[in-house]
Scaffold this motif. Structure first.
Motif, PDB file in Angstrom:
ATOM      1  N   ALA A  82       0.683  -1.190  -0.027  1.00  0.00           N
ATOM      2  CA  ALA A  82       0.009   0.027   0.117  1.00  0.00           C
ATOM      3  C   ALA A  82       0.825   1.133  -0.046  1.00  0.00           C
ATOM      4  O   ALA A  82       0.646   2.450  -0.650  1.00  0.00           O
ATOM      5  CB  ALA A  82      -1.027   0.137   1.296  1.00  0.00           C
ATOM      6  N   THR A  83       2.112   1.272   0.829  1.00  0.00           N
ATOM      7  CA  THR A  83       2.866   2.395   0.864  1.00  0.00           C
ATOM      8  C   THR A  83       3.638   2.390  -0.470  1.00  0.00           C
ATOM      9  O   THR A  83       4.292   1.595  -1.187  1.00  0.00           O
ATOM     10  CB  THR A  83       3.987   2.476   2.109  1.00  0.00           C
ATOM     11  OG1 THR A  83       3.039   2.018   3.326  1.00  0.00           O
ATOM     12  CG2 THR A  83       4.703   3.668   2.396  1.00  0.00           C
ATOM     13  N   SER A  84       3.688   3.770  -0.746  1.00  0.00           N
ATOM     14  CA  SER A  84       4.497   3.938  -2.127  1.00  0.00           C
ATOM     15  C   SER A  84       5.878   4.847  -2.098  1.00  0.00           C
ATOM     16  O   SER A  84       6.665   5.132  -2.747  1.00  0.00           O
ATOM     17  CB  SER A  84       3.696   4.606  -3.266  1.00  0.00           C
ATOM     18  OG  SER A  84       3.079   5.827  -2.480  1.00  0.00           O
ATOM     19  N   SER A  85       5.636   5.767  -0.699  1.00  0.00           N
ATOM     20  CA  SER A  85       6.924   6.866  -0.330  1.00  0.00           C
ATOM     21  C   SER A  85       7.753   6.260   0.732  1.00  0.00           C
ATOM     22  O   SER A  85       7.283   5.650   1.602  1.00  0.00           O
ATOM     23  CB  SER A  85       6.286   8.018  -0.216  1.00  0.00           C
ATOM     24  OG  SER A  85       5.604   8.416  -1.417  1.00  0.00           O
ATOM     25  N   PHE A  86       8.862   6.302   0.600  1.00  0.00           N
ATOM     26  CA  PHE A  86       9.810   5.793   1.336  1.00  0.00           C
ATOM     27  C   PHE A  86      11.175   6.658   1.709  1.00  0.00           C
ATOM     28  O   PHE A  86      11.527   7.532   0.724  1.00  0.00           O
ATOM     29  CB  PHE A  86      10.512   4.565   1.140  1.00  0.00           C
ATOM     30  CG  PHE A  86       9.279   3.266   0.886  1.00  0.00           C
ATOM     31  CD1 PHE A  86       8.997   2.599   1.631  1.00  0.00           C
ATOM     32  CD2 PHE A  86       8.862   3.414  -0.471  1.00  0.00           C
ATOM     33  CE1 PHE A  86       7.956   1.813   1.549  1.00  0.00           C
ATOM     34  CE2 PHE A  86       7.803   2.234  -0.755  1.00  0.00           C
ATOM     35  CZ  PHE A  86       7.396   1.351   0.296  1.00  0.00           C
ATOM     36  N   GLN A  87      11.690   6.837   2.976  1.00  0.00           N
ATOM     37  CA  GLN A  87      12.659   7.814   3.105  1.00  0.00           C
ATOM     38  C   GLN A  87      14.052   6.909   3.083  1.00  0.00           C
ATOM     39  O   GLN A  87      14.350   5.909   3.362  1.00  0.00           O
ATOM     40  CB  GLN A  87      12.887   8.062   4.661  1.00  0.00           C
ATOM     41  CG  GLN A  87      13.875   9.103   4.884  1.00  0.00           C
ATOM     42  CD  GLN A  87      13.911  10.512   4.476  1.00  0.00           C
ATOM     43  OE1 GLN A  87      12.714  11.145   4.643  1.00  0.00           O
ATOM     44  NE2 GLN A  87      14.794  10.832   3.786  1.00  0.00           N
ATOM     45  N   LEU A  88      15.074   7.722   2.241  1.00  0.00           N
ATOM     46  CA  LEU A  88      16.220   7.120   1.774  1.00  0.00           C
ATOM     47  C   LEU A  88      17.033   6.937   3.449  1.00  0.00           C
ATOM     48  O   LEU A  88      16.983   7.884   4.187  1.00  0.00           O
ATOM     49  CB  LEU A  88      17.267   7.970   1.097  1.00  0.00           C
ATOM     50  CG  LEU A  88      16.653   7.913  -0.367  1.00  0.00           C
ATOM     51  CD1 LEU A  88      17.513   9.000  -1.330  1.00  0.00           C
ATOM     52  CD2 LEU A  88      16.765   6.565  -1.153  1.00  0.00           C
ATOM     53  N   THR A  89      17.653   6.069   3.346  1.00  0.00           N
ATOM     54  CA  THR A  89      18.446   5.763   4.630  1.00  0.00           C
ATOM     55  C   THR A  89      19.675   5.119   4.556  1.00  0.00           C
ATOM     56  O   THR A  89      19.879   4.528   3.471  1.00  0.00           O
ATOM     57  CB  THR A  89      17.563   4.889   5.703  1.00  0.00           C
ATOM     58  OG1 THR A  89      17.590   3.467   5.307  1.00  0.00           O
ATOM     59  CG2 THR A  89      16.302   5.277   6.138  1.00  0.00           C
ATOM     60  N   LYS A  90      20.789   5.274   5.369  1.00  0.00           N
ATOM     61  CA  LYS A  90      21.948   4.457   5.311  1.00  0.00           C
ATOM     62  C   LYS A  90      22.439   3.748   6.451  1.00  0.00           C
ATOM     63  O   LYS A  90      22.257   4.552   7.805  1.00  0.00           O
ATOM     64  CB  LYS A  90      23.049   5.614   4.833  1.00  0.00           C
ATOM     65  CG  LYS A  90      24.628   4.785   4.762  1.00  0.00           C
ATOM     66  CD  LYS A  90      25.673   5.997   4.247  1.00  0.00           C
ATOM     67  CE  LYS A  90      27.003   5.254   4.300  1.00  0.00           C
ATOM     68  NZ  LYS A  90      27.918   6.060   3.953  1.00  0.00           N
ATOM     69  N   THR A  91      22.425   2.537   6.334  1.00  0.00           N
ATOM     70  CA  THR A  91      22.874   1.786   7.659  1.00  0.00           C
ATOM     71  C   THR A  91      24.175   1.412   8.032  1.00  0.00           C
ATOM     72  O   THR A  91      24.977   1.111   6.866  1.00  0.00           O
ATOM     73  CB  THR A  91      22.132   0.396   7.589  1.00  0.00           C
ATOM     74  OG1 THR A  91      20.823   0.470   7.247  1.00  0.00           O
ATOM     75  CG2 THR A  91      22.381  -0.491   8.694  1.00  0.00           C
ATOM     76  N   TYR A  92      24.644   1.830   8.979  1.00  0.00           N
ATOM     77  CA  TYR A  92      26.256   1.760   9.328  1.00  0.00           C
ATOM     78  C   TYR A  92      25.855   0.491  10.290  1.00  0.00           C
ATOM     79  O   TYR A  92      25.647   0.424  11.445  1.00  0.00           O
ATOM     80  CB  TYR A  92      26.694   2.861  10.202  1.00  0.00           C
ATOM     81  CG  TYR A  92      26.698   4.311   9.139  1.00  0.00           C
ATOM     82  CD1 TYR A  92      27.888   4.805   8.816  1.00  0.00           C
ATOM     83  CD2 TYR A  92      25.304   4.973   9.271  1.00  0.00           C
ATOM     84  CE1 TYR A  92      27.822   5.971   8.011  1.00  0.00           C
ATOM     85  CE2 TYR A  92      25.515   6.098   8.256  1.00  0.00           C
ATOM     86  CZ  TYR A  92      26.679   6.668   7.784  1.00  0.00           C
ATOM     87  OH  TYR A  92      26.606   7.649   7.017  1.00  0.00           O
ATOM     88  N   GLN A  93      27.021  -0.585   9.855  1.00  0.00           N
ATOM     89  CA  GLN A  93      26.861  -1.710  10.506  1.00  0.00           C
ATOM     90  C   GLN A  93      28.415  -2.233  11.017  1.00  0.00           C
ATOM     91  O   GLN A  93      29.420  -1.787  10.446  1.00  0.00           O
ATOM     92  CB  GLN A  93      26.543  -2.981   9.591  1.00  0.00           C
ATOM     93  CG  GLN A  93      26.282  -4.348  10.246  1.00  0.00           C
ATOM     94  CD  GLN A  93      25.290  -4.589  10.744  1.00  0.00           C
ATOM     95  OE1 GLN A  93      24.232  -4.103  10.503  1.00  0.00           O
ATOM     96  NE2 GLN A  93      25.220  -5.304  11.912  1.00  0.00           N
ATOM     97  N   SER A  94      28.343  -2.439  12.310  1.00  0.00           N
ATOM     98  CA  SER A  94      29.680  -3.085  12.929  1.00  0.00           C
ATOM     99  C   SER A  94      29.252  -4.119  14.031  1.00  0.00           C
ATOM    100  O   SER A  94      28.564  -4.133  14.895  1.00  0.00           O
ATOM    101  CB  SER A  94      30.242  -1.949  13.786  1.00  0.00           C
ATOM    102  OG  SER A  94      31.423  -2.286  14.454  1.00  0.00           O
ATOM    103  N   GLY A  95      29.652  -5.534  13.611  1.00  0.00           N
ATOM    104  CA  GLY A  95      29.280  -6.770  14.251  1.00  0.00           C
ATOM    105  C   GLY A  95      27.853  -6.650  14.178  1.00  0.00           C
ATOM    106  O   GLY A  95      27.181  -6.495  13.290  1.00  0.00           O
ATOM    107  N   ALA A  96      27.193  -6.884  15.486  1.00  0.00           N
ATOM    108  CA  ALA A  96      25.837  -7.053  15.626  1.00  0.00           C
ATOM    109  C   ALA A  96      25.085  -6.006  15.889  1.00  0.00           C
ATOM    110  O   ALA A  96      23.847  -5.943  15.880  1.00  0.00           O
ATOM    111  CB  ALA A  96      25.505  -7.908  16.790  1.00  0.00           C
ATOM    112  N   SER A  97      25.543  -4.825  16.055  1.00  0.00           N
ATOM    113  CA  SER A  97      25.034  -3.568  16.045  1.00  0.00           C
ATOM    114  C   SER A  97      24.946  -2.797  14.967  1.00  0.00           C
ATOM    115  O   SER A  97      25.764  -2.805  14.122  1.00  0.00           O
ATOM    116  CB  SER A  97      25.748  -2.792  17.130  1.00  0.00           C
ATOM    117  OG  SER A  97      25.661  -3.343  18.438  1.00  0.00           O
ATOM    118  N   SER A  98      23.777  -1.892  14.616  1.00  0.00           N
ATOM    119  CA  SER A  98      23.994  -0.997  13.507  1.00  0.00           C
ATOM    120  C   SER A  98      23.138   0.271  13.977  1.00  0.00           C
ATOM    121  O   SER A  98      22.289   0.420  14.866  1.00  0.00           O
ATOM    122  CB  SER A  98      23.173  -1.884  12.282  1.00  0.00           C
ATOM    123  OG  SER A  98      21.874  -2.091  12.821  1.00  0.00           O
TER     124      SER A  98
END
Length: 210
Positions: free
Chosen positions: A106-122
């Motif tokens: 149903a949703t057509s609009s989404f915010q761009l994001t960037k994920t920073y990952q280190s080990g099990a945490s992000s």
């Protein structure tokens, strides 16, 4: 918010110093143990533009930009040369760089994001100032075409698809981006070191929330 959709001259920001900061409240208990908490959900970046200046022409360019922004009054775009892509610095952005959402049909609009990952945490960082013309997207690995399958608002970082992605579909994106900032002082101090060289020892710039 007062913001000008213009980038600080990239030739001046190159060579500057800066990066992310966070605010952490640390309470040391009587036992010596600590309790740590943060009121910030997202980091904030600070830079010093003065480090990138090399000539009198650079100082003139900075002065014009500073005056046009009225000092701290208006925000602007900043290219962080150490972190301006959805991928690693040595690569070219591709549609599968960052997973930004999972479709619900149903949703057509989404915010761009960037994920920073280190080990099990992000940490997932909202990207509010993508560079126009650099955004590429894919749905379940299938590349989409800008202008036909999706549009992107470079002022907010919101991607809108013509047809809402199907339920469970993985939505990904690749892009270049700027940081929304403002000057962190209402004055700049300049010094002419020689006939062709000048110096601006401190030009603080700080990220603003959008």
């Amino acid at each position: 918010m007062s913001f000008h959709e213009i980038r600080f001259p990239a030739t001046l920001s190159f060579g500057s110093v800066g990066g992310p900061e966070r605010r952490t409240d640390v309470v040391t208990l009587a036992s010596g143990h600590e309790e740590r908490n943060t009121p910030w959900a997202h980091s904030r970046r600070r830079y010093d533009a003065g480090m990138g200046l090399r000539s009198l022409d650079d100082i003139a360019m900075l002065t014009a930009f500073f005056e046009a922004r009225r000092g701290q009054l208006f925000g602007f775009r900043w290219k962080d040369w150490a972190d301006y892509k959805s991928c690693v610095p040595s690569s070219t952005p591709s549609p599968d760089d960052q997973i930004i959402a999972i479709g619900d049909g149903a949703t057509s609009s989404f915010q761009l994001t960037k994920t920073y990952q280190s080990g099990a945490s992000s940490y997932e960082r909202p990207i509010k100032k993508p560079v126009a013309g650099t955004v590429r997207t894919a749905i379940q690995g299938l590349a989409q075409t800008e202008g036909t399958d999706f549009t992107v608002d470079p002022a907010s970082g919101v991607v809108t698809f013509t047809v809402p992605p199907q339920f469970g579909a993985e939505i990904s994106a690749g892009y270049e981006f700027d940081v929304p900032v403002r000057f962190d002082a209402d004055r700049i101090l300049t010094s002419v070191a020689s006939f062709q060289a000048g110096e601006v020892p401190d030009v603080p710039v700080v990220e603003v929330r959008i």
